[in-house]
Structures are given as C-alpha cells and as structure tokens.
Design a protein around this motif. Structure first.
Motif, PDB file in Angstrom:
ATOM      1  N   TRP A  95       0.727  -1.329   0.027  1.00 31.36           N
ATOM      2  CA  TRP A  95       0.129   0.114  -0.088  1.00 31.36           C
ATOM      3  C   TRP A  95       0.872   1.341   0.122  1.00 31.36           C
ATOM      4  N   THR A  96       0.428   2.437  -1.030  1.00 36.17           N
ATOM      5  CA  THR A  96       1.107   3.415  -0.877  1.00 36.17           C
ATOM      6  C   THR A  96       0.343   4.532  -0.435  1.00 36.17           C
ATOM      7  N   LEU A  97       1.060   5.858  -0.174  1.00 34.33           N
ATOM      8  CA  LEU A  97       0.262   7.051   0.329  1.00 34.33           C
ATOM      9  C   LEU A  97      -0.097   7.845  -0.944  1.00 34.33           C
ATOM     10  N   ASN A  98       0.553   7.544  -2.128  1.00 35.29           N
ATOM     11  CA  ASN A  98       0.325   8.286  -3.190  1.00 35.29           C
ATOM     12  C   ASN A  98      -0.008   7.223  -4.661  1.00 35.29           C
ATOM     13  N   PRO A  99      -0.659   7.945  -5.652  1.00 32.53           N
ATOM     14  CA  PRO A  99      -1.018   9.359  -5.859  1.00 32.53           C
ATOM     15  C   PRO A  99      -2.488   9.646  -5.203  1.00 32.53           C
ATOM     16  N   LYS A 100      -2.564  11.005  -4.728  1.00 28.50           N
ATOM     17  CA  LYS A 100      -3.946  11.135  -3.859  1.00 28.50           C
ATOM     18  C   LYS A 100      -5.269  10.992  -4.863  1.00 28.50           C
ATOM     19  N   TRP A 101      -4.875  11.326  -6.340  1.00 29.37           N
ATOM     20  CA  TRP A 101      -6.226  11.444  -6.933  1.00 29.37           C
ATOM     21  C   TRP A 101      -6.544   9.935  -6.729  1.00 29.37           C
ATOM     22  N   ALA A 105     -10.425   8.767  -5.733  1.00 32.35           N
ATOM     23  CA  ALA A 105     -11.291   8.064  -6.502  1.00 32.35           C
ATOM     24  C   ALA A 105     -11.851   6.684  -5.738  1.00 32.35           C
ATOM     25  N   LYS A 106     -10.940   6.101  -5.086  1.00 33.88           N
ATOM     26  CA  LYS A 106     -11.340   4.763  -4.223  1.00 33.88           C
ATOM     27  C   LYS A 106     -12.470   5.286  -3.290  1.00 33.88           C
ATOM     28  N   ASN A 107     -11.946   6.407  -2.662  1.00 33.65           N
ATOM     29  CA  ASN A 107     -12.815   6.802  -1.488  1.00 33.65           C
ATOM     30  C   ASN A 107     -14.177   7.253  -1.984  1.00 33.65           C
ATOM     31  N   ALA A 108     -14.447   7.906  -2.929  1.00 39.35           N
ATOM     32  CA  ALA A 108     -15.564   8.291  -3.671  1.00 39.35           C
ATOM     33  C   ALA A 108     -16.284   6.972  -4.077  1.00 39.35           C
ATOM     34  N   ALA A 109     -15.755   5.901  -4.757  1.00 32.04           N
ATOM     35  CA  ALA A 109     -16.315   4.640  -4.739  1.00 32.04           C
ATOM     36  C   ALA A 109     -17.026   3.971  -3.643  1.00 32.04           C
ATOM     37  N   GLY A 111     -17.891   5.626  -0.996  1.00 29.05           N
ATOM     38  CA  GLY A 111     -19.051   6.475  -0.443  1.00 29.05           C
ATOM     39  C   GLY A 111     -18.528   6.764   1.008  1.00 29.05           C
ATOM     40  N   TYR A 112     -17.526   6.588   1.154  1.00 33.72           N
ATOM     41  CA  TYR A 112     -16.991   7.049   2.651  1.00 33.72           C
ATOM     42  C   TYR A 112     -15.252   7.117   2.584  1.00 33.72           C
ATOM     43  N   GLU A 113     -14.776   7.795   3.629  1.00 37.95           N
ATOM     44  CA  GLU A 113     -13.424   7.784   3.658  1.00 37.95           C
ATOM     45  C   GLU A 113     -12.878   6.635   4.284  1.00 37.95           C
ATOM     46  N   GLY A 114     -12.377   5.642   3.097  1.00 33.75           N
ATOM     47  CA  GLY A 114     -11.658   4.791   3.487  1.00 33.75           C
ATOM     48  C   GLY A 114     -10.269   4.725   3.946  1.00 33.75           C
ATOM     49  N   LYS A 115      -9.268   4.029   3.589  1.00 40.16           N
ATOM     50  CA  LYS A 115      -7.930   3.913   4.053  1.00 40.16           C
ATOM     51  C   LYS A 115      -7.198   5.196   3.065  1.00 40.16           C
ATOM     52  N   ASN A 116      -6.551   5.864   3.617  1.00 40.10           N
ATOM     53  CA  ASN A 116      -5.795   7.150   2.818  1.00 40.10           C
ATOM     54  C   ASN A 116      -4.599   6.404   2.327  1.00 40.10           C
ATOM     55  N   LYS A 117      -4.741   5.388   1.648  1.00 33.55           N
ATOM     56  CA  LYS A 117      -3.468   4.886   0.812  1.00 33.55           C
ATOM     57  C   LYS A 117      -4.247   3.787  -0.326  1.00 33.55           C
ATOM     58  N   ILE A 118      -3.462   3.502  -1.016  1.00 31.78           N
ATOM     59  CA  ILE A 118      -3.751   2.646  -2.275  1.00 31.78           C
ATOM     60  C   ILE A 118      -2.956   1.458  -2.557  1.00 31.78           C
ATOM     61  N   ILE A 151     -10.877  -4.595  -1.891  1.00 33.12           N
ATOM     62  CA  ILE A 151     -10.361  -5.123  -0.558  1.00 33.12           C
ATOM     63  C   ILE A 151     -10.918  -4.302   0.342  1.00 33.12           C
ATOM     64  N   GLU A 152     -11.098  -3.008   0.299  1.00 32.29           N
ATOM     65  CA  GLU A 152     -11.893  -2.416   1.476  1.00 32.29           C
ATOM     66  C   GLU A 152     -13.571  -2.493   1.565  1.00 32.29           C
ATOM     67  N   LYS A 153     -14.057  -2.537   0.427  1.00 33.58           N
ATOM     68  CA  LYS A 153     -15.518  -2.868   0.229  1.00 33.58           C
ATOM     69  C   LYS A 153     -15.896  -4.095   0.756  1.00 33.58           C
ATOM     70  N   TYR A 154     -15.125  -5.171   0.667  1.00 35.70           N
ATOM     71  CA  TYR A 154     -15.574  -6.466   0.985  1.00 35.70           C
ATOM     72  C   TYR A 154     -14.842  -6.867   2.137  1.00 35.70           C
ATOM     73  N   ASN A 155     -13.885  -6.055   2.920  1.00 35.56           N
ATOM     74  CA  ASN A 155     -13.182  -6.443   3.914  1.00 35.56           C
ATOM     75  C   ASN A 155     -12.378  -7.636   3.593  1.00 35.56           C
ATOM     76  N   ILE A 156     -11.691  -7.653   2.691  1.00 36.30           N
ATOM     77  CA  ILE A 156     -10.725  -8.934   2.091  1.00 36.30           C
ATOM     78  C   ILE A 156      -9.640  -8.836   2.843  1.00 36.30           C
ATOM     79  N   PRO A 157      -9.265 -10.113   3.306  1.00 34.64           N
ATOM     80  CA  PRO A 157      -8.044 -10.067   4.488  1.00 34.64           C
ATOM     81  C   PRO A 157      -6.801  -9.866   3.361  1.00 34.64           C
ATOM     82  N   CYS A 158      -6.153  -9.058   3.999  1.00 38.94           N
ATOM     83  CA  CYS A 158      -4.813  -8.466   3.349  1.00 38.94           C
ATOM     84  C   CYS A 158      -3.441  -8.501   4.108  1.00 38.94           C
ATOM     85  N   THR A 159      -2.736  -8.699   3.334  1.00 43.72           N
ATOM     86  CA  THR A 159      -1.110  -8.660   4.058  1.00 43.72           C
ATOM     87  C   THR A 159      -0.411  -7.493   3.337  1.00 43.72           C
ATOM     88  N   GLU A 160      -0.228  -6.454   4.254  1.00 44.38           N
ATOM     89  CA  GLU A 160       0.297  -5.251   3.605  1.00 44.38           C
ATOM     90  C   GLU A 160       1.860  -5.550   3.454  1.00 44.38           C
TER      91      GLU A 160
END
Length: 193
Positions: A95-101, A105-109, A111-118, A151-160
């Motif tokens: 997971w990275t902190l950039n790019p912000k766009w 886009a992910k958070n807009a999809a 519909g709430y403030e998810g993780k601030n990373k991609i 990953i965020e929408k369906y709460n997929i188990p994830c190893t960062e």
C-alpha cells in the motif's frame, strides 16, 4: 502445492532489458520452487494492460494454488522466498500513500473515507480462495483503484507488504539496501547487483 510467478510483457523502449529481466524472474521462481511464465501481450492500451494482469492472475488460479505477480521492471533478489514469508490466504499487496487522485477516486467509489492509501499492483500475491475476485464486473478506469476498492468494500483479508517487497526506484529514490528483496525499477536505471 503448485506455485507460479508470472509477469506481463508489452514491447517498450527498454526491450533490450527483457531477456535479463525474464531470466531474473525465472531464476527467482526456481529459487522459490515455482513455475514461471512471461505473458507476451501487445496492442493493449496502458489501462487495459493493467487490468489484464488481474485477469491473467485469475486464469493461473485455475491450475495453481498460489500466484505471485511481478511487473516486468521488478528485479527480485534470491535471498528469501515470497511464498515462505507471506500468508497467501490473504491478498498480499504493498500500500502506498500516493497518488492522491487514486485514493480520492477509491474513497468516492466507497462512498466514505476509507484508508488513505492505495494498493500498488506492481507486486501482488494470492491463492485459490481469491478466484474470481479480480475479474468482477466494474466501471473503474484504474486497476489499483479497483483492487483497493474491492479489498476495502468487501473487507478482504490483506497482508500489507513492506516496501522491502516492492521498493520503488524513481526520480526521487535511486538507492537501496540489502534489506530490499524486490526492486521496482520505475526509473528504468538498471542495476542487477
């Protein structure tokens, strides 16, 4: 346990590096006791090519228990097996902190403030339990936004994955240490030490 490491190749201006990179990937796969395949694809637009790596990973899950994807410009170091260190019962991605766009886009999809990373899909690993996850119908234009969303929408188990497993060399960062296992050479300044 059947394992494969794969990459995707589309002809580029750094085509002279392909044989060396392919051999490095093949050697790393042997080190990990895995098969290797370089999938040659030409004629794809960049965004479509990025989604194609997700589709190829899903296809490999038909025949393999565990799949590791490496962008062609990733140089693996033969010091530690990705498969032995990571739990592929989780979706393994850096997971990275950039790019912000992309984050916006992910958070807009969502519909709430998810993780601030991609999720950076230059390196990712998964197993058969994720069959069908990466090929869902969607309207996303960017594969990293799509992967992060599901990953965020369906709460997929994830190893960062730590940066050691997808250390990006670019115009700002060009040095690395022995603590890095995968060098992602986005600046295309090749050093195979």
């Amino acid at each position: 346990m059947k394992r494969i490491i794969f990459s995707i190749w589309q002809d580029t201006d750094w085509r002279d590096q392909k044989p060396i990179l392919e051999e490095r990937h093949r050697g790393y796969a042997k080190f990990c006791d895995a098969d290797y395949q370089c999938v040659d694809l030409n004629g794809y637009e960049y965004a479509d090519l990025q989604f194609e790596k997700l589709h190829q990973a899903d296809k490999f899950l038909d025949d393999y228990d565990e799949v590791l994807y490496l962008d062609m410009d990733v140089i693996p170091k033969d010091r530690m097996s990705f498969f032995e260190v990571h739990d592929l019962n989780t979706f393994c991605v850096h997971w990275t902190l950039n790019p912000k766009w992309k984050i916006d886009a992910k958070n807009a999809a969502l519909g709430y403030e998810g993780k601030n990373k991609i999720a950076n899909t230059g390196v990712f690993g998964l197993n058969k339990s994720f069959k069908g996850l990466l090929t869902q119908e969607h309207n996303f234009d960017n594969n990293e936004v799509f992967v992060s969303y599901i990953i965020e929408k369906y709460n997929i188990p994830c190893t960062e994955l730590t940066a050691a497993w997808n250390f990006i060399l670019d115009n700002f960062i060009s040095t690395y240490s022995d603590a890095h296992y995968f060098l992602h050479v986005s600046n295309k300044v090749w050093n195979y030490e």
